[in-house]
Motif scaffolding. Structure first.
Motif, PDB file in Angstrom:
ATOM      1  N   VAL A  22      31.535  43.791  47.572  1.00 54.78           N
ATOM      2  CA  VAL A  22      31.977  44.965  46.808  1.00 54.78           C
ATOM      3  C   VAL A  22      30.750  45.779  46.399  1.00 54.78           C
ATOM      4  CG1 VAL A  22      33.254  45.749  44.770  1.00 54.78           C
ATOM      5  CG2 VAL A  22      33.930  43.623  45.906  1.00 54.78           C
ATOM      6  N   SER A  23      30.691  47.026  46.832  1.00 51.51           N
ATOM      7  CA  SER A  23      29.526  47.857  46.522  1.00 51.51           C
ATOM      8  C   SER A  23      29.612  48.377  45.086  1.00 51.51           C
ATOM      9  CB  SER A  23      29.465  49.044  47.479  1.00 51.51           C
ATOM     10  OG  SER A  23      30.536  49.937  47.196  1.00 51.51           O
ATOM     11  N   VAL A  24      28.466  48.816  44.582  1.00 55.04           N
ATOM     12  CA  VAL A  24      28.419  49.426  43.248  1.00 55.04           C
ATOM     13  C   VAL A  24      29.342  50.644  43.215  1.00 55.04           C
ATOM     14  CG1 VAL A  24      26.903  50.744  41.703  1.00 55.04           C
ATOM     15  CG2 VAL A  24      26.141  48.544  42.621  1.00 55.04           C
ATOM     16  N   GLN A  25      29.340  51.378  44.309  1.00 56.79           N
ATOM     17  CA  GLN A  25      30.222  52.553  44.410  1.00 56.79           C
ATOM     18  C   GLN A  25      31.692  52.152  44.240  1.00 56.79           C
ATOM     19  OE1 GLN A  25      28.963  55.873  44.777  1.00 56.79           O
ATOM     20  NE2 GLN A  25      31.056  56.104  43.994  1.00 56.79           N
ATOM     21  N   ASP A  26      32.068  51.074  44.896  1.00 59.07           N
ATOM     22  CA  ASP A  26      33.458  50.578  44.759  1.00 59.07           C
ATOM     23  C   ASP A  26      33.770  50.250  43.295  1.00 59.07           C
ATOM     24  OD1 ASP A  26      33.935  50.737  47.479  1.00 59.07           O
ATOM     25  OD2 ASP A  26      33.480  48.619  47.862  1.00 59.07           O
ATOM     26  N   LEU A  27      32.826  49.587  42.630  1.00 60.96           N
ATOM     27  CA  LEU A  27      33.052  49.233  41.217  1.00 60.96           C
ATOM     28  C   LEU A  27      33.209  50.500  40.381  1.00 60.96           C
ATOM     29  CD1 LEU A  27      30.465  46.313  40.732  1.00 60.96           C
ATOM     30  CD2 LEU A  27      32.948  46.109  40.916  1.00 60.96           C
ATOM     31  N   GLU A  28      32.354  51.478  40.650  1.00 67.15           N
ATOM     32  CA  GLU A  28      32.405  52.720  39.863  1.00 67.15           C
ATOM     33  C   GLU A  28      33.672  53.525  40.135  1.00 67.15           C
ATOM     34  OE1 GLU A  28      27.579  53.297  39.252  1.00 67.15           O
ATOM     35  OE2 GLU A  28      28.624  54.543  40.733  1.00 67.15           O
ATOM     36  N   ASN A  29      34.308  53.263  41.274  1.00 70.59           N
ATOM     37  CA  ASN A  29      35.549  53.971  41.605  1.00 70.59           C
ATOM     38  C   ASN A  29      36.796  53.298  41.027  1.00 70.59           C
ATOM     39  OD1 ASN A  29      34.249  55.964  43.028  1.00 70.59           O
ATOM     40  ND2 ASN A  29      34.470  54.943  45.021  1.00 70.59           N
ATOM     41  N   ALA A  30      36.627  52.120  40.451  1.00 70.36           N
ATOM     42  CA  ALA A  30      37.790  51.400  39.902  1.00 70.36           C
ATOM     43  C   ALA A  30      38.403  52.199  38.747  1.00 70.36           C
ATOM     44  CB  ALA A  30      37.352  50.019  39.406  1.00 70.36           C
ATOM     45  N   VAL A  31      39.728  52.124  38.604  1.00 68.04           N
ATOM     46  CA  VAL A  31      40.395  52.905  37.539  1.00 68.04           C
ATOM     47  C   VAL A  31      39.840  52.595  36.152  1.00 68.04           C
ATOM     48  CG1 VAL A  31      42.683  53.838  38.040  1.00 68.04           C
ATOM     49  CG2 VAL A  31      42.347  51.349  38.059  1.00 68.04           C
ATOM     50  N   HIS A  32      39.629  51.319  35.867  1.00 68.89           N
ATOM     51  CA  HIS A  32      39.168  50.952  34.527  1.00 68.89           C
ATOM     52  C   HIS A  32      37.781  51.511  34.216  1.00 68.89           C
ATOM     53  CE1 HIS A  32      42.529  48.504  33.589  1.00 68.89           C
ATOM     54  NE2 HIS A  32      42.259  47.532  34.440  1.00 68.89           N
ATOM     55  N   PHE A  33      37.021  51.839  35.251  1.00 68.06           N
ATOM     56  CA  PHE A  33      35.656  52.311  35.012  1.00 68.06           C
ATOM     57  C   PHE A  33      35.641  53.567  34.136  1.00 68.06           C
ATOM     58  CE2 PHE A  33      31.229  53.126  35.767  1.00 68.06           C
ATOM     59  CZ  PHE A  33      30.718  51.864  36.024  1.00 68.06           C
ATOM     60  N   LYS A  34      36.725  54.307  34.175  1.00 71.64           N
ATOM     61  CA  LYS A  34      36.786  55.566  33.405  1.00 71.64           C
ATOM     62  C   LYS A  34      37.301  55.388  31.981  1.00 71.64           C
ATOM     63  CE  LYS A  34      37.576  58.089  37.619  1.00 71.64           C
ATOM     64  NZ  LYS A  34      37.680  56.792  38.342  1.00 71.64           N
ATOM     65  N   ILE A 121      23.495  37.538  34.561  1.00 72.60           N
ATOM     66  CA  ILE A 121      22.094  37.427  34.986  1.00 72.60           C
ATOM     67  C   ILE A 121      21.654  38.657  35.772  1.00 72.60           C
ATOM     68  CG2 ILE A 121      21.959  34.888  35.055  1.00 72.60           C
ATOM     69  CD1 ILE A 121      22.538  35.158  38.132  1.00 72.60           C
ATOM     70  N   ASP A 122      22.586  39.616  35.950  1.00 74.11           N
ATOM     71  CA  ASP A 122      22.319  40.762  36.818  1.00 74.11           C
ATOM     72  C   ASP A 122      23.153  41.960  36.339  1.00 74.11           C
ATOM     73  OD1 ASP A 122      22.531  42.549  39.184  1.00 74.11           O
ATOM     74  OD2 ASP A 122      21.652  40.864  40.278  1.00 74.11           O
ATOM     75  N   GLU A 123      22.558  43.155  36.395  1.00 69.72           N
ATOM     76  CA  GLU A 123      23.277  44.363  35.966  1.00 69.72           C
ATOM     77  C   GLU A 123      24.586  44.553  36.730  1.00 69.72           C
ATOM     78  OE1 GLU A 123      20.621  47.710  36.242  1.00 69.72           O
ATOM     79  OE2 GLU A 123      19.666  47.225  34.320  1.00 69.72           O
ATOM     80  N   TYR A 124      24.601  44.089  37.955  1.00 70.95           N
ATOM     81  CA  TYR A 124      25.812  44.214  38.778  1.00 70.95           C
ATOM     82  C   TYR A 124      27.036  43.614  38.067  1.00 70.95           C
ATOM     83  CZ  TYR A 124      29.017  43.565  42.728  1.00 70.95           C
ATOM     84  OH  TYR A 124      30.116  43.577  43.548  1.00 70.95           O
ATOM     85  N   GLN A 125      26.834  42.498  37.370  1.00 67.03           N
ATOM     86  CA  GLN A 125      27.952  41.845  36.668  1.00 67.03           C
ATOM     87  C   GLN A 125      28.445  42.695  35.487  1.00 67.03           C
ATOM     88  OE1 GLN A 125      25.255  38.420  36.163  1.00 67.03           O
ATOM     89  NE2 GLN A 125      27.089  37.176  36.400  1.00 67.03           N
ATOM     90  N   ILE A 126      27.552  43.516  34.951  1.00 66.27           N
ATOM     91  CA  ILE A 126      27.957  44.399  33.847  1.00 66.27           C
ATOM     92  C   ILE A 126      28.844  45.521  34.397  1.00 66.27           C
ATOM     93  CG2 ILE A 126      27.115  45.912  31.997  1.00 66.27           C
ATOM     94  CD1 ILE A 126      24.535  44.163  31.971  1.00 66.27           C
ATOM     95  N   LEU A 127      28.499  45.989  35.593  1.00 70.54           N
ATOM     96  CA  LEU A 127      29.356  46.985  36.256  1.00 70.54           C
ATOM     97  C   LEU A 127      30.720  46.368  36.590  1.00 70.54           C
ATOM     98  CD1 LEU A 127      26.685  48.560  38.651  1.00 70.54           C
ATOM     99  CD2 LEU A 127      27.707  49.645  36.637  1.00 70.54           C
ATOM    100  N   GLU A 128      30.708  45.125  37.033  1.00 61.10           N
ATOM    101  CA  GLU A 128      31.985  44.432  37.292  1.00 61.10           C
ATOM    102  C   GLU A 128      32.822  44.376  36.013  1.00 61.10           C
ATOM    103  OE1 GLU A 128      31.169  40.971  40.686  1.00 61.10           O
ATOM    104  OE2 GLU A 128      30.812  40.490  38.586  1.00 61.10           O
ATOM    105  N   ALA A 129      32.182  43.990  34.917  1.00 57.89           N
ATOM    106  CA  ALA A 129      32.906  43.865  33.647  1.00 57.89           C
ATOM    107  C   ALA A 129      33.589  45.182  33.300  1.00 57.89           C
ATOM    108  CB  ALA A 129      31.949  43.452  32.531  1.00 57.89           C
ATOM    109  N   GLN A 157      25.560  49.234  26.924  1.00 57.59           N
ATOM    110  CA  GLN A 157      25.932  50.220  25.900  1.00 57.59           C
ATOM    111  C   GLN A 157      26.032  51.623  26.494  1.00 57.59           C
ATOM    112  OE1 GLN A 157      23.205  49.664  22.582  1.00 57.59           O
ATOM    113  NE2 GLN A 157      24.656  48.281  21.574  1.00 57.59           N
ATOM    114  N   ASN A 158      25.217  51.915  27.490  1.00 61.36           N
ATOM    115  CA  ASN A 158      25.314  53.223  28.156  1.00 61.36           C
ATOM    116  C   ASN A 158      26.651  53.395  28.873  1.00 61.36           C
ATOM    117  OD1 ASN A 158      22.925  54.357  27.333  1.00 61.36           O
ATOM    118  ND2 ASN A 158      21.753  53.606  29.100  1.00 61.36           N
ATOM    119  N   LEU A 159      27.278  52.267  29.224  1.00 66.60           N
ATOM    120  CA  LEU A 159      28.604  52.315  29.856  1.00 66.60           C
ATOM    121  C   LEU A 159      29.707  52.281  28.788  1.00 66.60           C
ATOM    122  CD1 LEU A 159      28.004  49.698  32.716  1.00 66.60           C
ATOM    123  CD2 LEU A 159      28.297  52.151  33.029  1.00 66.60           C
ATOM    124  N   GLY A 160      29.309  52.262  27.532  1.00 69.15           N
ATOM    125  CA  GLY A 160      30.289  52.228  26.440  1.00 69.15           C
ATOM    126  C   GLY A 160      30.740  50.831  26.073  1.00 69.15           C
TER     127      GLY A 160
END
Ligand SMILES: O=P(O)(O)OC[C@@H](O)[C@@H](O)c1c[nH]c2ccccc12
Length: 260
Positions: A22-34, A121-129, A157-160
């Motif tokens: 799953v790419s970072v782009q895919d995570l950022e496109n998820a509905v919950h991301f907004k 352990i990785d910023e990627y997991q924060i994007l997943e969250a 925190q920058n992601l809210g």
């Protein structure tokens, strides 16, 4: 190698595998991301709620199987109705029997803050969250450098997202304090050897600066303990096993809350 070292080693593989799928782009496109995450503080301090962060936990390395049949939507809704201030949902697969779908189901069924309980352990997991609809992430001091805690806290925190830092002793607390945190949790369980001692919370509470929410985590099984922790200055109480080990976790929290 202790259990925590094993978990972190496995987590590195898991994160690498997830990144390949799953790419970072895919995570950022998820509905919950907004969506705008709930404020952890508002729910924790609300007079209508109990300060309990109720956890959905199927199993753990220390206890083995805790509950193999509970339904995540049903249990988290019951936690919510009983007055939980937030929900904690394990997403670690190999050691805690959690999964992404559990977090998604808890999110869909509830309108209160949800903590993604995992070993970050990785910023990627924060994007997943964020993509999965979590409101809060956990940073465990014993597996992160002060620099990582600072950077991951800022990134979240920058992601809210709200950030909960977990410490187990004074040394971890002192080296890990950062402005990019919302809450500090004292884990009464030593994750390296599983020993538990609620006294850990009482010993550390006054060392936590007042700008942070104060949470006591693990091994809480008695309503009287909540009263004592409150008097000592804690705002939140993370409870898993005490409810999950029963055949009706929703009823267990309701009875517990009636006695606080
Ligand atoms: O089930 P308990 O003893 O009530 O504990 C809940 C929670 O504090 C515990 O699951 C926990 C605290 N910190 C963690 C970090 C990773 C995994 C799990 C945890």
């Amino acid at each position: 190698m202790n259990i925590l070292d094993k978990i972190v080693l496995r987590k590195k593989e898991e994160v690498a595998a997830a990144k390949a799928l799953v790419s970072v782009q895919d995570l950022e496109n998820a509905v919950h991301f907004k969506r705008t995450p709930h404020s952890f503080k508002d729910f924790l301090l609300s007079a209508d709620r109990t300060g309990i962060i109720a956890e959905f936990k199927r199993r753990s390395p220390s206890k083995g199987l805790i509950n193999g049949v509970a339904d995540v939507a049903e249990v988290t809704q019951a936690y919510n109705s009983a007055g939980a201030s937030a929900l904690s949902v394990l997403t670690d697969v190999d050691f805690f029997g959690g999964k992404t779908e559990d977090l998604l189901a808890a999110r869909a069924a509830n309108n209160i803050p949800v903590l993604r309980k995992d070993f970050m352990i990785d910023e990627y997991q924060i994007l997943e969250a964020k993509a999965w609809g979590a409101d809060i992430i956990l940073l465990i001091a014993s597996i992160l450098t002060p620099q990582q805690i600072n950077d991951f806290g800022k990134f979240a925190q920058n992601l809210g997202l709200n950030v909960l830092l977990e410490v187990h002793n004074l040394e971890e607390l002192e080296r890990s304090i950062s402005p990019n945190l919302d809450a500090i949790g004292v884990n009464n369980r030593n994750l390296a050897d599983f020993t538990v001692d609620i006294q850990t919370s009482f010993d550390l509470v006054n060392k936590i600066p007042d700008e942070f929410l104060k949470i006591s985590e693990s091994a809480i099984s008695n309503p009287q303990t909540i009263r004592e922790l409150k008097t000592a200055g804690f705002n939140g109480f993370l409870i898993g096993e005490n409810f999950m080990k029963t055949d009706n976790p929703g009823l267990a929290i309701q009875q517990f809350v009636a006695e606080i």
